[in-house]
Design an enzyme around this catalytic site. Structure first.
Site, PDB file in Angstrom:
ATOM      1  N   HIS A 173       3.265   4.854  12.676  1.00 39.22           N
ATOM      2  CA  HIS A 173       3.633   4.676  11.273  1.00 39.22           C
ATOM      3  C   HIS A 173       4.650   5.775  10.946  1.00 39.22           C
ATOM      4  O   HIS A 173       4.295   6.955  10.887  1.00 39.22           O
ATOM      5  CB  HIS A 173       2.362   4.824  10.425  1.00 39.22           C
ATOM      6  CG  HIS A 173       2.577   4.850   8.936  1.00 39.22           C
ATOM      7  ND1 HIS A 173       2.338   3.748   8.150  1.00 39.22           N
ATOM      8  CD2 HIS A 173       2.971   5.840   8.102  1.00 39.22           C
ATOM      9  CE1 HIS A 173       2.591   4.066   6.876  1.00 39.22           C
ATOM     10  NE2 HIS A 173       2.977   5.333   6.817  1.00 39.22           N
ATOM     11  N   HIS A 220       3.425   3.752  -3.484  1.00 39.04           N
ATOM     12  CA  HIS A 220       3.905   5.105  -3.818  1.00 39.04           C
ATOM     13  C   HIS A 220       5.247   5.051  -4.548  1.00 39.04           C
ATOM     14  O   HIS A 220       5.539   5.895  -5.391  1.00 39.04           O
ATOM     15  CB  HIS A 220       4.115   5.940  -2.541  1.00 39.04           C
ATOM     16  CG  HIS A 220       2.879   6.582  -1.993  1.00 39.04           C
ATOM     17  ND1 HIS A 220       2.206   7.578  -2.645  1.00 39.04           N
ATOM     18  CD2 HIS A 220       2.203   6.378  -0.835  1.00 39.04           C
ATOM     19  CE1 HIS A 220       1.167   7.972  -1.922  1.00 39.04           C
ATOM     20  NE2 HIS A 220       1.144   7.255  -0.807  1.00 39.04           N
ATOM     21  N   ARG A 241       0.849  -1.192   0.000  1.00 37.98           N
ATOM     22  CA  ARG A 241       0.000   0.000   0.000  1.00 37.98           C
ATOM     23  C   ARG A 241       0.892   1.253   0.000  1.00 37.98           C
ATOM     24  O   ARG A 241       1.054   1.888  -1.031  1.00 37.98           O
ATOM     25  CB  ARG A 241      -0.956  -0.010   1.223  1.00 37.98           C
ATOM     26  CG  ARG A 241      -2.149   0.942   1.088  1.00 37.98           C
ATOM     27  CD  ARG A 241      -1.837   2.368   1.449  1.00 37.98           C
ATOM     28  NE  ARG A 241      -1.377   2.491   2.840  1.00 37.98           N
ATOM     29  CZ  ARG A 241      -0.823   3.600   3.320  1.00 37.98           C
ATOM     30  NH1 ARG A 241      -0.688   4.668   2.536  1.00 37.98           N
ATOM     31  NH2 ARG A 241      -0.399   3.654   4.568  1.00 37.98           N
TER      32      ARG A 241
END
Lengths: 335, 335
Positions: free
Chosen positions: B194, B17, B13
């Protein structure tokens, strides 16, 4: 505001590992000039393993020590010129070459339990009126008490400062704090720290060292250096600023230095490859990774197993021949 | 021995990027299987900006949400399947697609001061009997008290956990500690972290979060992710082990996963480019870096100046159009 941190830019020395010691005189001179203009305190230059290290075993350098030092000397206006020296790898005649070339700061290094081998070199450099730092390599292999004892020996020989090297990139911030605080409490000279990024902790360990009282830090542009590389200069400077430290440079000048680096030193930023992490976890010298990778591939042995075997033998920098020996032993066992 | 850390592997996920959302179904399915076999708790999948984000502005993904989720669902035995969702970028119908595809963990995200927009989605997911995490993005843009207030809102909507995202890679371990400790003291649900690596502190910040009581951590193989990338899974796991934490995996299994990754997900480890450091220092969303670089080059403006202007406007993720506007403004000023 906290104190001043003296920065040593080791891009042209430890960073030489990243290109198997093939930095050219042109690259060296141009980067040194850019670093000087950016306000770096000390520019360290040479073969990755220091003065006199160019050899078949450690890798032949593209240029000899005198050429590299003389070309950088001519470019430095504000920055001091530094070298790394390991007795045995280098000889007294190499120190003489460096003195003649105008080196200011001599970093005289030994394995972390063998400070005594640096005595004559520290004394010689002091006698010549230059700055002598005592450097303890692979500092994770001795406890804080032993590190203090070894540092006191170097201090008694006349060292102007002690630099701890985490040559394997093994350390974590708590371990750095314990050792640096012990040195600050037990020495009367400044303390420095040289991190490697094998566990992704180079910046955190450098900050932990500063927060524990270290006033000398090493870094390299893009983090180039042995194994997973060193502390990245472009991140260290803004993080030091965030924590309130002063340096001879600032973030905006470092951005300019990084931009100029694109032209003068086209070397990729190292990434943390699994081989670097394995050497870091097992506490092996970062410079071993390419040897381990090559032998594992050639002899079809498992690099994880080879690292385990080398860690079991507590291998240190300079014992590259033992990697070959262990690799062949594992290969014979598999046959 | 300390507690158990639940690992979310966001390679499929946030790592999307790193390839402008061009991960293929084959890569996604093969890596998910390898992560499952390595003992990863939660495998997060999708467009880098989450469900429903595939668009001209944010980048068209190579595969649609349903294809990605269904292909991963078929490969997971032990691991749970997770998604990222930002209201506005995604719609309720996207949540329905994910429910149908068998997603277990829904991470419902908002800018750190806009928790209220997640209410209906947290309630919807809870009503469907699935796990709902509340995620606060760009968490450096609010102080610890405000972060606690926003987290309490999400807790009141029924969130099973709160995850703080350092979307800009701006934070340092002391800032992480302050915020996570405040949440641990003021919430009755687990807390996660995160990190992004813009300042080279992703591992240190993740460990600071754990040492402050966080029990959920995000990481990506090779550290792939927006900007300078995320916390590198292969370094996080051995460092967590060093600090005494348990996870669903261990270092040796992570070494195997990294080796399999060479075949199934041939994506370079991100390095910390100067553009990433600038966005980190100025606290701008990591995903902005490629837009900033491209516009600076096209319009011949200084990326440092552009970042200063964007930071001055306190730009947040989703405002990519403002980058274009500011870039043209600077370009006009220079003309």
């Amino acid at each position: 505001m906290k104190g001043y941190i003296t920065l040593t830019d080791a891009s042209l020395r430890d960073g030489n590992h990243a290109v198997r010691h093939q930095l050219t005189i042109g690259q060296i001179a141009r980067y040194a000039q850019a670093a000087d203009e950016a306000g770096i305190d000390i520019v360290e230059v040479g073969h990755g393993n220091g003065l006199g290290a160019s050899s078949a075993l450690l890798g032949k350098a593209a240029s000899n020590d005198a050429e590299m030092l003389v070309s950088v000397r001519a470019k430095l206006r504000r920055s001091k010129l530094g070298i790394h020296f390991i007795p045995g790898t280098g000889k007294l005649s190499d120190i003489e070459v460096a003195l003649e070339a105008g080196v200011d700061v001599f970093r005289l290094a030994s394995h972390c339990t063998e400070a005594n081998i640096t005595r004559q070199f520290i004394e010689y450099v002091r006698h010549a009126g230059k700055t002598a730092y005592g450097v303890l390599m692979m500092s994770h292999m001795a406890d804080a008490g032993e590190i203090l004892n070894q540092s006191r020996l170097m201090q008694s020989y006349g060292a102007h400062a002690i630099v701890l090297m985490d040559s394997a990139g093994f350390s974590t911030p708590d371990l750095v704090k314990e050792k640096v605080e012990r040195l600050i409490g037990g020495l009367s000279i400044p303390v420095g720290y040289h991190a490697h990024n094998n566990l992704g902790l180079a910046i955190a360990n450098s900050i932990a060292a500063a927060e524990s009282g270290a006033t000398l830090l090493d870094a390299c542009v893009r983090g180039i250096g042995a194994g997973a590389g060193n502390t990245q200069l472009e991140t260290l400077v803004p993080v030091l600023e965030r924590y309130g430290y002063r340096t001879g440079t600032d973030f905006e000048r470092i951005v300019s230095l990084a931009t100029r680096t694109d032209e003068v030193l086209p070397i990729c930023t190292p990434h943390i490859a699994i081989a670097n992490i394995i050497t870091g976890v097992f506490g092996l010298f970062s410079g071993f990774a390419p040897h381990i990778e090559r032998l594992a591939s050639e002899l079809k042995i498992d690099s994880f197993e080879l690292c385990q075997a080398l860690a079991h033998r507590k291998l240190v920098a300079g014992q590259e021949d033992v990697i070959v020996e262990e690799a062949h032993r594992l290969s014979a066992m598999n046959a």
